[in-house]
Design an enzyme around this catalytic site. Structure first.
Site, mmCIF file in Angstrom:
data_model
loop_
_atom_site.group_PDB
_atom_site.id
_atom_site.type_symbol
_atom_site.label_atom_id
_atom_site.label_comp_id
_atom_site.label_asym_id
_atom_site.label_seq_id
_atom_site.Cartn_x
_atom_site.Cartn_y
_atom_site.Cartn_z
ATOM 1 N N LYS A 185 -14.705 -24.184 -23.074
ATOM 2 C CA LYS A 185 -15.405 -25.072 -23.991
ATOM 3 C C LYS A 185 -16.858 -25.153 -23.540
ATOM 4 O O LYS A 185 -17.164 -25.765 -22.524
ATOM 5 C CB LYS A 185 -14.788 -26.467 -24.002
ATOM 6 C CG LYS A 185 -15.355 -27.335 -25.123
ATOM 7 C CD LYS A 185 -15.369 -28.825 -24.826
ATOM 8 C CE LYS A 185 -16.500 -29.177 -23.905
ATOM 9 N NZ LYS A 185 -17.856 -28.990 -24.584
ATOM 10 N N GLU A 260 -18.523 -27.911 -10.078
ATOM 11 C CA GLU A 260 -19.935 -27.702 -9.767
ATOM 12 C C GLU A 260 -20.682 -28.858 -10.429
ATOM 13 O O GLU A 260 -20.831 -28.875 -11.650
ATOM 14 C CB GLU A 260 -20.393 -26.356 -10.326
ATOM 15 C CG GLU A 260 -19.825 -25.152 -9.602
ATOM 16 C CD GLU A 260 -20.450 -24.949 -8.231
ATOM 17 O OE1 GLU A 260 -20.011 -24.052 -7.531
ATOM 18 O OE2 GLU A 260 -21.387 -25.700 -7.884
ATOM 19 N N CYS A 294 -29.404 -27.825 -11.522
ATOM 20 C CA CYS A 294 -28.674 -28.685 -10.575
ATOM 21 C C CYS A 294 -29.217 -28.542 -9.171
ATOM 22 O O CYS A 294 -28.963 -29.380 -8.318
ATOM 23 C CB CYS A 294 -27.205 -28.311 -10.586
ATOM 24 S SG CYS A 294 -26.969 -26.567 -10.208
ATOM 25 N N GLU A 392 -30.515 -38.175 -9.720
ATOM 26 C CA GLU A 392 -30.951 -36.863 -10.204
ATOM 27 C C GLU A 392 -31.828 -37.075 -11.437
ATOM 28 O O GLU A 392 -31.369 -37.575 -12.460
ATOM 29 C CB GLU A 392 -29.723 -36.028 -10.552
ATOM 30 C CG GLU A 392 -30.011 -34.621 -11.009
ATOM 31 C CD GLU A 392 -28.736 -33.862 -11.327
ATOM 32 O OE1 GLU A 392 -27.882 -34.398 -12.060
ATOM 33 O OE2 GLU A 392 -28.572 -32.735 -10.810
HETATM 34 N N1 LIG Z 1 -23.484 -27.626 -9.658
HETATM 35 C C1 LIG Z 1 -23.786 -26.792 -10.647
HETATM 36 O O1 LIG Z 1 -23.616 -25.551 -10.548
HETATM 37 C C2 LIG Z 1 -24.356 -27.337 -11.926
HETATM 38 C C3 LIG Z 1 -24.837 -26.421 -12.842
HETATM 39 C C4 LIG Z 1 -25.373 -26.908 -14.052
HETATM 40 C C5 LIG Z 1 -25.423 -28.280 -14.314
HETATM 41 N N2 LIG Z 1 -24.934 -29.132 -13.380
HETATM 42 C C6 LIG Z 1 -25.024 -30.577 -13.638
HETATM 43 O O2 LIG Z 1 -24.673 -30.860 -15.010
HETATM 44 C C7 LIG Z 1 -25.461 -31.946 -15.485
HETATM 45 C C8 LIG Z 1 -26.186 -31.533 -16.750
HETATM 46 O O3 LIG Z 1 -25.311 -30.864 -17.640
HETATM 47 P P1 LIG Z 1 -24.666 -31.638 -18.866
HETATM 48 O O4 LIG Z 1 -25.577 -32.691 -19.377
HETATM 49 O O5 LIG Z 1 -24.143 -30.628 -19.829
HETATM 50 O O6 LIG Z 1 -23.424 -32.356 -18.155
HETATM 51 P P2 LIG Z 1 -22.241 -33.122 -18.880
HETATM 52 O O7 LIG Z 1 -21.329 -33.490 -17.793
HETATM 53 O O8 LIG Z 1 -22.733 -34.184 -19.786
HETATM 54 O O9 LIG Z 1 -21.546 -32.027 -19.832
HETATM 55 C C9 LIG Z 1 -21.030 -30.864 -19.262
HETATM 56 C C10 LIG Z 1 -19.886 -30.375 -20.166
HETATM 57 O O10 LIG Z 1 -18.861 -31.350 -20.152
HETATM 58 C C11 LIG Z 1 -18.483 -31.654 -21.477
HETATM 59 N N3 LIG Z 1 -17.975 -33.026 -21.503
HETATM 60 C C12 LIG Z 1 -18.665 -34.175 -21.463
HETATM 61 N N4 LIG Z 1 -17.822 -35.229 -21.490
HETATM 62 C C13 LIG Z 1 -16.560 -34.717 -21.564
HETATM 63 C C14 LIG Z 1 -15.242 -35.268 -21.647
HETATM 64 N N5 LIG Z 1 -15.034 -36.586 -21.619
HETATM 65 N N6 LIG Z 1 -14.174 -34.424 -21.714
HETATM 66 C C15 LIG Z 1 -14.373 -33.088 -21.715
HETATM 67 N N7 LIG Z 1 -15.576 -32.503 -21.643
HETATM 68 C C16 LIG Z 1 -16.658 -33.309 -21.572
HETATM 69 C C17 LIG Z 1 -19.722 -31.424 -22.298
HETATM 70 O O11 LIG Z 1 -19.400 -31.218 -23.645
HETATM 71 C C18 LIG Z 1 -20.271 -30.170 -21.628
HETATM 72 O O12 LIG Z 1 -19.617 -29.034 -22.140
HETATM 73 C C19 LIG Z 1 -26.421 -32.287 -14.378
HETATM 74 O O13 LIG Z 1 -25.925 -33.371 -13.627
HETATM 75 C C20 LIG Z 1 -26.448 -31.030 -13.507
HETATM 76 O O14 LIG Z 1 -26.782 -31.316 -12.168
HETATM 77 C C21 LIG Z 1 -24.414 -28.709 -12.184
HETATM 78 O O1 LIG Z 2 -28.171 -25.612 -12.745
HETATM 79 C C1 LIG Z 2 -27.331 -24.818 -12.630
HETATM 80 C C2 LIG Z 2 -27.432 -23.452 -12.050
HETATM 81 O O2 LIG Z 2 -26.361 -23.267 -11.138
HETATM 82 C C3 LIG Z 2 -28.750 -23.212 -11.427
HETATM 83 S S1 LIG Z 2 -28.900 -21.641 -10.708
HETATM 84 O O3 LIG Z 2 -29.642 -20.793 -11.670
HETATM 85 O O4 LIG Z 2 -27.549 -21.072 -10.449
HETATM 86 O O5 LIG Z 2 -29.657 -21.866 -9.473
#
Ligand SMILES: NC(=O)c1ccc[n+]([C@@H]2O[C@H](COP(=O)([O-])OP(=O)(O)OC[C@H]3O[C@@H](n4cnc5c(N)ncnc54)[C@H](O)[C@@H]3O)[C@@H](O)[C@H]2O)c1
Ligand SMILES: O=C[C@H](O)CS(=O)(=O)O
Length: 491
Positions: A185, A260, A294, A392
């Site tokens: 998804k 992640e 992230c 963040e």
């Molecule tokens: N550690 C990593 O590799 C990594 C990579 C990218 C982003 N992030 C983190 O993600 C965040 C930003 O991304 P975002 O705004 O899309 O995050 P988010 O958690 O709002 O959404 C991520 C995904 O989860 C889904 N989602 C949200 N609520 C849900 C629920 N109740 N049930 C099922 N699915 C649900 C969303 O539709 C989306 O597909 C930041 O905190 C960033 O640090 C971490």
């Molecule tokens: O934000 C999410 C990604 O993991 C960043 S990166 O391109 O892998 O550093």
């Protein structure tokens, strides 16, 4: 609102799909979700607003396809991944155009992500052949102990908007390499990149059912992926709050879970740092994807002896950054994903200033460009109790906090429940080693602001996640370890 046309601009218009991909078939929906361009707010397309029943069909198709796929040789599975990677690279321009249109990042960065996404397919296309077991010296003469590693089964995956391709291939690559089907998804904000990826997977020869992309309501689809007993493993990339919720939903069926999650990266500049190199690293880390990664530096801890010099150098570079829509000419900073994101950056700026911080560059939203633009910003003399040090920001804000000793810097850096990435600039080799050991993070960059590559393990500690993606370790989360203890008769 006028619908912006992306499809006619593509060399391969068929990469633009306004349909979900379920068990090898394209499915439209009566209800749809509008997707807009963050730079303009214009609707660029619609995808089906699917739900639990559709997700269940995707899981069923995956479950049916598992046996045949895991019986393929590693070489055969790897060959499909390598063909997929080649197609992604071949269509990089189209995929970048789709990505910038729905996510907003500058086109050059989007193209970079396309190649980064392909690198995971390529890496695991080769790693597929390196799933190893072991034979253990038996505990008694009439036994033989053999350890094998087998694919766990159907994988459910939910991915974020900020890297709409790479966060998918970082999961689909290892899963498919070892024999696991995957149901994805994507974020409702950036579905078109995921759907284009599915077109190319089908073209690469991935058999039906092994990959599904289910667009629609997050909650009901997520409930299927986290509770259906046919799903053996769940993997999530996104915010920490949602990650905790989904991990809890997996408990009922004891799924394998990898997460992640969010970060709060410290960027530490010591008194002996090469300040010009530190500024380059700060620009690369903090402002990549307009601060929406992230692993972005989230707070700058700068030794008091070099705080002002570093601040001035950084502010000068940030003030010169070009901001604008990613599809209109070369820019360094694009829009944020939505107005909520702009408001969060503005709140962190206001808080830092209210606590005595001094704005050296930027400092406000840029409504003249659109409702989702915030100027890249540098604030000096931020106190340690500021919001930007504790949360963040996920936007183009660099707040500088003074420190005086190494111990103080480490304590400040570790004072968070996040633990994804950390960065430090120092010439002292002993301190470099001390920092890599003392900083409580999954990844530490020393004299560099860029640490992400498919060949190295990516992941966090504390509340930034579970498991590792990429590298030879990246397949572990998709494999079960099995012991065979075989009784053998004495000659
Ligand atoms: N550690 C990593 O590799 C990594 C990579 C990218 C982003 N992030 C983190 O993600 C965040 C930003 O991304 P975002 O705004 O899309 O995050 P988010 O958690 O709002 O959404 C991520 C995904 O989860 C889904 N989602 C949200 N609520 C849900 C629920 N109740 N049930 C099922 N699915 C649900 C969303 O539709 C989306 O597909 C930041 O905190 C960033 O640090 C971490
Ligand atoms: O934000 C999410 C990604 O993991 C960043 S990166 O391109 O892998 O550093």
């Amino acid at each position: 609102m006028e619908k912006a046309q992306i499809r006619p601009q593509l060399a391969r218009p068929d990469l633009w799909r306004e349909a979900a991909f379920i068990g090898g078939n394209w499915r439209e929906g009566a209800a749809t979700i509008a997707v807009d361009n963050p730079a303009t707010g214009a609707v660029i397309g619609h995808v089906p607003d699917l739900g639990a029943a559709d997700a269940g069909e995707a899981v069923a198709a995956a479950h049916a396809a598992f046996a045949g796929w895991k019986r393929k040789s590693a070489k055969e599975r790897g060959a499909v991944l390598l063909a997929w990677a080649a197609l992604v690279k071949q269509h990089a321009d189209d995929l970048a155009l789709i990505m910038t249109a729905e996510q907003g990042k500058p086109l050059a960065e989007a193209r970079g992500e396309v190649l980064y996404a392909a690198s995971f397919l390529e890496w695991f296309g080769h790693e597929a052949r390196r799933v190893m077991g072991e034979v253990i010296a038996p505990h008694q003469p009439d036994r033989r102990l053999v350890v094998t590693r087998q694919p766990v089964g159907v994988v459910g995956a939910i991915t974020p908007w900020n890297f709409p391709l790479a966060m998918i291939t970082r999961k689909a690559g290892p899963a498919l390499a070892v024999g696991c089907p995957i149901v994805i998804k994507p974020s409702e904000l950036t579905p078109f990149s995921a759907l284009a990826l599915a077109v190319l997977a089908q073209e690469a020869g991935l058999p039906d059912g092994l990959l599904s992309v289910v667009t629609g309501q997050a909650k009901p689809i997520g409930e299927v992926l986290t509770t259906d007993p046919r799903v053996a493993k769940f993997t999530f990339t996104g915010s920490t709050a949602v990650g905790k919720l989904l991990a809890a939903q997996c408990a009922g069926t004891v799924k394998r879970v990898s997460l992640e999650l969010g970060g709060n990266a410290p960027f530490i500049v010591f008194e002996d740092a090469d300040l010009d190199a530190a500024v380059e690293g700060a620009l690369a880390s903090k402002f990549r994807n307009t601060g929406q990664t992230c692993v972005c530096a989230n707070r700058f801890l700068v030794h008091e002896a070099v705080h002002d010099a570093f601040a001035q150098k950084l502010a000068a570079r940030v003030a010169a950054m070009r901001m604008g829509p990613g599809l209109e000419g070369p820019v360094d900073q694009g829009p944020l994903i939505d107005e909520r994101a702009v408001a969060k950056v503005a709140a962190h700026v206001a808080d830092a200033v209210a606590r005595g911080g001094k704005v050296l560059a930027g400092g406000a939203a840029a409504p003249e460009l659109g409702s989702r633009f915030h100027a890249p910003t540098v604030i000096a003399d931020v106190p340690a109790d500021a919001l930007l040090n504790r949360e963040e920001t996920f936007g183009p804000l660099a707040g500088l906090i003074r420190f005086s000793t190494e111990a103080e810097a480490v304590a400040l850096a570790n004072d968070t429940r996040s633990g994804l990435a950390a960065y430090a600039y120092t010439a002292d080799a002993g301190r470099q080693w001390r920092l890599t050991e003392a900083l409580e993070y999954g990844m530490v960059g020393i004299n560099t602001g860029l640490i992400s590559t498919e060949v190295a393990p990516f992941g966090g500690v504390k509340e930034s996640g579970l498991g590792r993606e990429g590298s030879h370790l990246g397949m572990d989360d998709y494999l079960d370890v099995k012991l065979a203890c075989i009784a053998v008769s004495e000659a």
